[in-house]
Design a protein around this motif. Structure first.
Motif: not given
Lengths: 269, 257
Positions: A62, A83-84, A86-88, A90, A94-95, A107-108, A110, A155-156, B156-157, B162-164, B175
């Protein structure tokens, strides 16, 4: 309305290691060396005993951690930060609890140059994909664990990543919800093909999902076994072929478990 | 259905408070009957209720209450305007925290009440001095809760952020860190309002021509215990109402976890 589904990018993990400084000043090897080649669009499941470094591996992929040695290449490009692409997904979902369901999916998006309308469209499409279109404006707190994980999956997928990294995504769910979500994940993945690296400690889950199963040894985690699963999906994990494979995997896994117990100062009998 | 359940639940929660209020009045009345004190020392509840009505009717109580509340609100807002951003930054930057924290830890033990004489010397007995005292009283609860909120954000948030798409520290801060710390910030604001409310009364007791603190100090000067008690009851009721309001807001916007 979606662009033609591509198949993600290939992932190349080359002699990757991660070690930490221990308190006494020495180094503690957590992972590796590990070398894995994942084809574009392949569904790879990594199974291993707890504490074997599989989460460390996922965090390296990740980009949350920097490797001590070795390299990770996605489509030929080295990985240096999250980076988006490589979406994760969890284990603990992790919402973002201050956002509604659909805002979480958006969110991703944006960072991508999209109009608000287009963003909403994509998010709605992916919510429909996980069957939560009627929950778009709900609060995260109002959802069950299984629903939360479906939002996280939406989301991913919504950011159209090259690679999907899944860190024991169904580990916190009850057995039946888990079974349901495994099926949903496969259905979505077959529609929107991505390269998937999925981590679990459930051999049954691996048998149900994977194109290829990798078994990790105990710390420092290395690849100890590799199996290609050729059975057509949807699979019956109680079929004689699956059971035979399961037995084979458990034989190796049990050796590792015995070592883990040995490391912890217990005797495996 | 849900609303009815809400009302029933509200009644169930309110009942113990009603019981406490009635018990206090009953005990008070009993003391008056048994010890028969001078009304200027301890008037009976009935006399205080009459006085309460009188002070509302002549506008004195509403005016003083409004003045005290206006002082607390403006000082509390000023305090929040500084303490929330500072707390967010201190929680995110170890370097800044290391520099600022000693100031906080050295100044925090000085009660806002201990600043009252200084406030009078610096600002006289005008509005500025009182606002200054409340500002100090409200500042630290907001600051410390905000710092704790930032530090308590689930890692984890941060990873998910960071990922999204949060590819800079600033965007992650804006954010994820800021909204994730809001529940703790609201707790800080609620506590700060309480300490500010206590501080303003004290400041008005010492140096003021208006406000609830002045009302009770004045009552004491003219030996009107009923007036003092009316002021005290008003202080208690208003403090309780605002705390309840904040708890409600906390429930609405403070989302769990």
């Amino acid at each position: 309305m979606q662009p033609a589904p591509d198949t993600g990018k290939p992932l190349c993990i080359a002699r990757l290691t991660k070690s930490y400084e221990s308190r006494s000043g020495g180094t503690l090897a957590a992972l590796g060396p590990v070398s894995i080649d994942v084809e574009a669009g392949e569904f790879v499941v990594i199974v291993g005993p707890s504490g074997c470094g599989k989460t460390t591996l996922l965090h390296l992929l990740a980009g949350f951690l920097a490797p001590s040695e070795g390299a990770i290449l996605v489509g030929g490009e080295p990985v240096s930060s999250p980076s988006i692409d490589r979406a994760v997904v969890f284990q603990s979902y992790a919402l973002f609890p201050w956002l509604s369901v659909i805002e979480n999916v958006e969110f991703g998006l944006m960072r991508k140059k999209l109009t608000g309308e287009r963003r909403r469209e994509i998010a709605e499409f992916h919510l429909r994909l996980v069957g939560l279109q009627d929950f778009a404006n709900k609060h995260i707190d109002e959802l069950s664990g299984g629903m939360k994980q479906r939002v996280a999956i939406a989301r991913a997928f919504a950011v159209e990543p090259s690679i999907l990294l899944m860190d024991e995504p169904f580990g916190a769910l009850d057995a039946l919800t888990r079974r349901l979500l495994q099926r949903e994940l496969l259905r979505i993945w077959q529609e929107q093909r991505r390269t998937v690296v999925f981590i679990t400690h459930s051999v049954t889950e691996a048998l149900f999902l994977a194109d290829r199963i990798l078994l990790m040894s105990c710390r420092p985690g290395q690849i100890k076994g590799e199996w290609r699963v050729t059975e057509q999906r949807p699979r019956d994990v109680t079929s004689s072929a699956s059971v035979a494979l399961e037995r084979e995997i458990y034989a190796l896994l049990d050796e590792e478990l015995a070592k883990t117990f040995g490391q912890e100062g217990l005797r495996a009998t | 259905m849900r609303q009815a359940a809400g009302i029933a639940g509200g009644a169930r929660r309110a009942l113990p408070f009603l019981f406490a209020a009635v018990s206090i009045v009953v005990a008070w009345q009993l003391v008056v009957w048994i010890t028969k004190p001078e009304p200027s020392i301890l008037p009976p509840p009935g006399a205080v209720v009459a006085s309460f009505g009188h002070l509302i009717a002549n506008g004195e109580l509403p005016r003083d209450a409004a003045i005290s509340l206006a002082r607390v609100f403006s000082a509390w807002l000023l305090s929040a305007a500084v303490a929330v951003p500072l707390g967010l930054l201190m929680g995110s930057s170890r370097a800044l925290e290391r520099i600022v924290n000693p100031f906080v830890e050295l100044l925090r033990p000085i009660s806002p009440l201990a600043w009252i004489p200084m406030a009078i010397l610096w600002f006289g007995i005008g509005e500025a001095g009182k606002i200054f005292v409340v500002l100090i009283g409200a500042f630290f609860p907001i600051l410390l809760n905000t710092i704790a909120g930032v530090k308590g954000v689930d890692p984890v948030l941060l990873h998910a952020g960071e990922v999204f798409g949060c590819d800079t520290r600033l965007s992650l801060f804006r954010r994820v860190v800021v909204p994730a710390s809001m529940p703790a910030v609201i707790v800080g604001l609620r506590i700060a309002f309480g300490t500010g409310w206590a501080a303003i009364i004290a400041a008005e007791l010492v140096a003021a021509q208006s406000g609830l603190g002045f009302l009770i100090a004045n009552g004491m000067d003219v030996l009107r215990a009923d007036k003092v008690l009316v002021g005290m009851i008003a202080i208690g009721v208003l403090g309780f109402l605002f705390d309840t309001l904040f708890r409600f807001l906390q429930g609405r916007f403070g989302y769990a976890s």
